[in-house]
Design an enzyme around this catalytic site. Structure first.
Site, PDB file in Angstrom:
ATOM      1  N   THR A 197       0.874   4.652   5.019  1.00 59.78           N
ATOM      2  CA  THR A 197       0.275   3.577   5.813  1.00 59.78           C
ATOM      3  C   THR A 197       1.337   2.546   6.201  1.00 59.78           C
ATOM      4  O   THR A 197       1.295   2.003   7.307  1.00 59.78           O
ATOM      5  CB  THR A 197      -0.872   2.904   5.037  1.00 59.78           C
ATOM      6  N   GLY A 198       2.275   2.295   5.310  1.00 60.21           N
ATOM      7  CA  GLY A 198       3.350   1.339   5.609  1.00 60.21           C
ATOM      8  C   GLY A 198       4.116   1.729   6.865  1.00 60.21           C
ATOM      9  O   GLY A 198       4.502   0.881   7.674  1.00 60.21           O
ATOM     10  N   CYS A 212       1.991   0.288  -8.688  1.00 61.59           N
ATOM     11  CA  CYS A 212       3.110   0.743  -7.864  1.00 61.59           C
ATOM     12  C   CYS A 212       4.334   1.050  -8.714  1.00 61.59           C
ATOM     13  O   CYS A 212       4.918   2.113  -8.607  1.00 61.59           O
ATOM     14  CB  CYS A 212       3.419  -0.276  -6.785  1.00 61.59           C
ATOM     15  N   GLU A 223       5.732  -3.364   0.851  1.00 60.44           N
ATOM     16  CA  GLU A 223       5.832  -2.967  -0.566  1.00 60.44           C
ATOM     17  C   GLU A 223       5.031  -1.685  -0.711  1.00 60.44           C
ATOM     18  O   GLU A 223       3.809  -1.711  -0.660  1.00 60.44           O
ATOM     19  CB  GLU A 223       5.249  -4.066  -1.464  1.00 60.44           C
ATOM     20  N   GLY A 236       0.845  -1.195   0.000  1.00 56.85           N
ATOM     21  CA  GLY A 236       0.000   0.000   0.000  1.00 56.85           C
ATOM     22  C   GLY A 236       0.875   1.237   0.000  1.00 56.85           C
ATOM     23  O   GLY A 236       2.034   1.195  -0.436  1.00 56.85           O
ATOM     24  N   SER A 237       0.328   2.315   0.494  1.00 57.82           N
ATOM     25  CA  SER A 237       1.059   3.586   0.431  1.00 57.82           C
ATOM     26  C   SER A 237       2.178   3.637   1.478  1.00 57.82           C
ATOM     27  O   SER A 237       2.127   2.938   2.496  1.00 57.82           O
ATOM     28  CB  SER A 237       0.099   4.746   0.669  1.00 57.82           C
ATOM     29  N   THR A 238       3.146   4.488   1.218  1.00 63.51           N
ATOM     30  CA  THR A 238       4.271   4.647   2.142  1.00 63.51           C
ATOM     31  C   THR A 238       3.776   5.138   3.497  1.00 63.51           C
ATOM     32  O   THR A 238       4.218   4.672   4.549  1.00 63.51           O
ATOM     33  CB  THR A 238       5.305   5.618   1.540  1.00 63.51           C
TER      34      THR A 238
HETATM   35  P1  NAD Z   1      -3.356   2.578   1.379  1.00 64.28           P
HETATM   36  O1  NAD Z   1      -2.074   2.642   2.127  1.00 64.28           O
HETATM   37  O2  NAD Z   1      -4.313   3.693   1.505  1.00 64.28           O
HETATM   38  O3  NAD Z   1      -4.168   1.271   1.779  1.00 64.28           O
HETATM   39  C1  NAD Z   1      -3.583  -0.014   1.684  1.00 64.28           C
HETATM   40  C2  NAD Z   1      -4.251  -0.934   2.686  1.00 64.28           C
HETATM   41  O4  NAD Z   1      -3.923  -0.517   4.009  1.00 64.28           O
HETATM   42  C3  NAD Z   1      -5.773  -0.973   2.599  1.00 64.28           C
HETATM   43  O5  NAD Z   1      -6.186  -2.312   2.796  1.00 64.28           O
HETATM   44  C4  NAD Z   1      -6.184  -0.117   3.787  1.00 64.28           C
HETATM   45  O6  NAD Z   1      -7.459  -0.442   4.300  1.00 64.28           O
HETATM   46  C5  NAD Z   1      -5.103  -0.464   4.780  1.00 64.28           C
HETATM   47  N1  NAD Z   1      -4.904   0.530   5.861  1.00 64.28           N
HETATM   48  C6  NAD Z   1      -5.234   1.841   5.869  1.00 64.28           C
HETATM   49  N2  NAD Z   1      -4.842   2.421   7.041  1.00 64.28           N
HETATM   50  C7  NAD Z   1      -4.245   1.455   7.760  1.00 64.28           C
HETATM   51  C8  NAD Z   1      -3.595   1.429   9.022  1.00 64.28           C
HETATM   52  N3  NAD Z   1      -3.518   2.514   9.798  1.00 64.28           N
HETATM   53  N4  NAD Z   1      -3.042   0.268   9.443  1.00 64.28           N
HETATM   54  C9  NAD Z   1      -3.084  -0.834   8.676  1.00 64.28           C
HETATM   55  N5  NAD Z   1      -3.702  -0.877   7.472  1.00 64.28           N
HETATM   56  C10 NAD Z   1      -4.270   0.259   7.016  1.00 64.28           C
HETATM   57  O7  NAD Z   1      -2.944   2.342  -0.148  1.00 64.28           O
HETATM   58  P2  NAD Z   1      -3.900   2.241  -1.413  1.00 64.28           P
HETATM   59  O8  NAD Z   1      -4.388   3.622  -1.712  1.00 64.28           O
HETATM   60  O9  NAD Z   1      -4.887   1.135  -1.241  1.00 64.28           O
HETATM   61  O10 NAD Z   1      -2.883   1.752  -2.543  1.00 64.28           O
HETATM   62  C11 NAD Z   1      -2.141   2.642  -3.295  1.00 64.28           C
HETATM   63  C12 NAD Z   1      -0.704   2.698  -2.832  1.00 64.28           C
HETATM   64  O11 NAD Z   1      -0.151   1.399  -2.765  1.00 64.28           O
HETATM   65  C13 NAD Z   1       0.202   3.460  -3.766  1.00 64.28           C
HETATM   66  O12 NAD Z   1       1.078   4.281  -3.055  1.00 64.28           O
HETATM   67  C14 NAD Z   1       0.981   2.371  -4.478  1.00 64.28           C
HETATM   68  O13 NAD Z   1       2.204   2.797  -5.017  1.00 64.28           O
HETATM   69  C15 NAD Z   1       1.118   1.360  -3.404  1.00 64.28           C
HETATM   70  N6  NAD Z   1       1.369   0.022  -3.943  1.00 64.28           N
HETATM   71  C16 NAD Z   1       2.624  -0.522  -3.810  1.00 64.28           C
HETATM   72  C17 NAD Z   1       2.904  -1.759  -4.369  1.00 64.28           C
HETATM   73  C18 NAD Z   1       4.276  -2.366  -4.261  1.00 64.28           C
HETATM   74  O14 NAD Z   1       4.422  -3.547  -4.551  1.00 64.28           O
HETATM   75  N7  NAD Z   1       5.289  -1.634  -3.874  1.00 64.28           N
HETATM   76  C19 NAD Z   1       1.905  -2.458  -5.040  1.00 64.28           C
HETATM   77  C20 NAD Z   1       0.644  -1.883  -5.154  1.00 64.28           C
HETATM   78  C21 NAD Z   1       0.389  -0.633  -4.581  1.00 64.28           C
END
Ligand code: NAD
Length: 467
Positions: A224-225, A276, A242, A220-222
């Protein structure tokens, strides 16, 4: 339709639901169950119970289970693709839902055949040293909305193959395909090995902080990561992160614009740029800048954009309102900063979150569209005259997921590619991931890798046996 959670091999109905919306039409696709913290606890407990026997299964058994999962997904491929298109928006055709399901199957098959044999590090009169790989326990998986089925398989399959059990939580924007995927996977696995809970972002936070989870795998996003990483501290969870990217591509002066245009276009616009490792900033040498821009405009003009369920669509809508607003905002900012809109630049008429392919020339580092991850169908094209300066600009970003160099001389391209600060670098292509090539980010794009033996190792802990 109301979907159920799946915990310990059993459908668990919820009391409360959230509507899942089709981004092509705004219509409700289905109702996502809202898991309670009790549901989460039950899912983690079921996975912990299942771990006791799953972790002791033979390697051959677990490889066979992965094969059976690949068969089961294949048998339900069209059904999954239809759900995916309805909730995610991506077309059935092109590099859309059917392509994604095909990818999920390919990764499942490849990962199922990987092995982690015992390594003998020393065997002489002084003693024998063996390195064993052991499963970790219950893996928590959190996935994003861009490639939900494929990424779910990237998490689930290596976890299982290595002997772990799983609790997965998909994005609330695209949960239905994962709920169905896990149901299909459960047809061929013992109860409790893979469980799915759905809910809003707080459920993700609760999963990543849960003391019963031994490892988190997060895509997911940096932003949230970083939260997931922080919540791993209390129990020192293992982590694979990731995260977001802002991949740069550099076109060298000796490239042939017409030969590279297709690769550049799909590198940037696969899944509408909501990928991503998509090409998110393109640096083009002054000597062929106008020609590359024109080739991209011509290519973009032929791509049909429409409702993903229409077999003629090759690109669909942006997935959600927030992302749609972000793309609009970044394009407006680029325009205000002197960016020249070569094509696109205004939202398409509704319903749905349709935004045209947008190419913006004459921007530079220091503008938001270049510096930030746009995650949508818009690409800034930056002019350069000195290659070292272009590389410095490409590297001047906190992200480090992918990068690419485009040239008629692959060796020269490789020379420059190695100077890019990113986890994967491509020559004359971009974002072409494959199941045997480790993939992950450096800098703030992540920790650890997925895919191949290196990725599989991340779902294990090592044990050194000295005798
Ligand atoms: P996001 O971080 O908003 O959400 C990702 C997941 O995290 C969702 O399931 C969400 O419900 C969950 N989440 C939200 N807040 C949380 C918290 N506090 N604790 C734990 N989990 C939580 O990201 P998104 O908008 O769904 O995805 C887009 C992003 O993901 C982009 O930045 C993209 O570059 C990245 N991405 C990276 C890869 C990779 O392999 N590097 C692959 C796909 C997407």
């Amino acid at each position: 339709m109301r979907y159920n959670l799946l915990i310990d091999g059993t459908q668990v109905p919820a009391d409360r639901f959230i509507d899942v919306i089709n981004p092509s039409s705004g219509e409700v696709v289905g109702h996502m169950p809202l898991a309670t913290t009790d549901d989460l606890d039950r899912a983690v407990a079921a996975a912990a119970q299942a771990f006791k026997s799953w972790s002791k299964r033979s390697d051959a058994d677990r490889a066979a289970a992965c094969r059976a999962i690949a068969e089961a997904i294949t048998a339900h491929g069209e059904e999954l693709a239809q759900i995916l298109t309805r909730e995610q928006g991506k077309p059935l055709n092109g590099l859309g839902s059917r392509f994604e399901i095909g990818g999920a199957v390919a990764w499942t098959r490849h990962t199922g055949e990987l092995a982690l044999p015992v390594e003998v590090l020393q065997d002489n009169e002084e003693g024998r040293v063996e390195l064993h790989r052991k499963p970790i326990g219950v893996v928590g998986s959190i996935t994003p909305w861009n490639w939900p089925v494929m990424i779910a398989c990237w998490h689930i399959i290596p976890a299982l193959r290595a002997g772990n059990t799983v609790v997965i939580k998909p994005s609330p924007l695209t949960p239905l395909s994962t709920l169905r995927l896990v149901e299909i996977i459960n047809q061929v696995l013992p109860p409790g090995v893979v469980n799915v809970v759905t809910g809003d972002n707080e459920l993700g936070a609760a999963l990543s902080a849960h003391p019963g989870i031994a490892k988190m795998t997060f895509t997911g996003s940096t932003e949230t990561g970083k939260k997931v990483m922080a919540s791993a501290v209390a129990t020192l969870k293992r982590l694979t992160l990731e995260l977001g990217g802002n991949d740069a591509g550099i076109v060298l002066p000796d490239a042939d614009p017409r030969a590279i245009v297709e690769g550049l276009f799909w590198g940037a616009f696969i899944n509408n740029g909501q990928t991503c490792a998509a090409l998110k900033r393109l640096y083009v040498h002054d000597s062929l800048y106008d020609e590359v821009c024109q080739a991209l405009v011509d290519y973009a003009g032929q791509i049909p954009i429409g409702d993903g369920l229409d077999e003629g669509s090759i690109l669909g809508p942006v997935q959600n309102a927030m992302q749609f607003a972000k793309v609009r905002e970044l394009v407006e900012d680029a325009r205000a900063q002197g960016g020249r809109i070569l094509t696109g630049g205004e939202p398409m008429p509704g319903p749905g979150y349709f935004y045209p392919i947008t190419l913006v020339a004459d921007l530079d580092n220091g503008t938001r569209l270049v510096d930030e991850e746009q995650f949508g169908p818009v690409l800034p094209i930056i002019r350069y005259s000195d290659i070292d300066e272009a590389i410095a600009k490409a590297n001047d970003n906190p992200a480090g997921l992918g990068g690419s160099v485009w040239s008629s001389d692959p060796e020269k391209a490789k020379h420059y590619a190695k100077q890019l600060e990113c986890g994967s670098v491509w020559i004359n292509k971009h974002g072409a991931i494959q199941p045997n090539a480790p993939f992950g980010g450096v800098k703030q794009s992540g920790i650890g890798v997925e895919f191949g033996v290196e990725g599989l190792k991340e779902f294990t802990v090592s044990q050194t046996v000295l005798s």
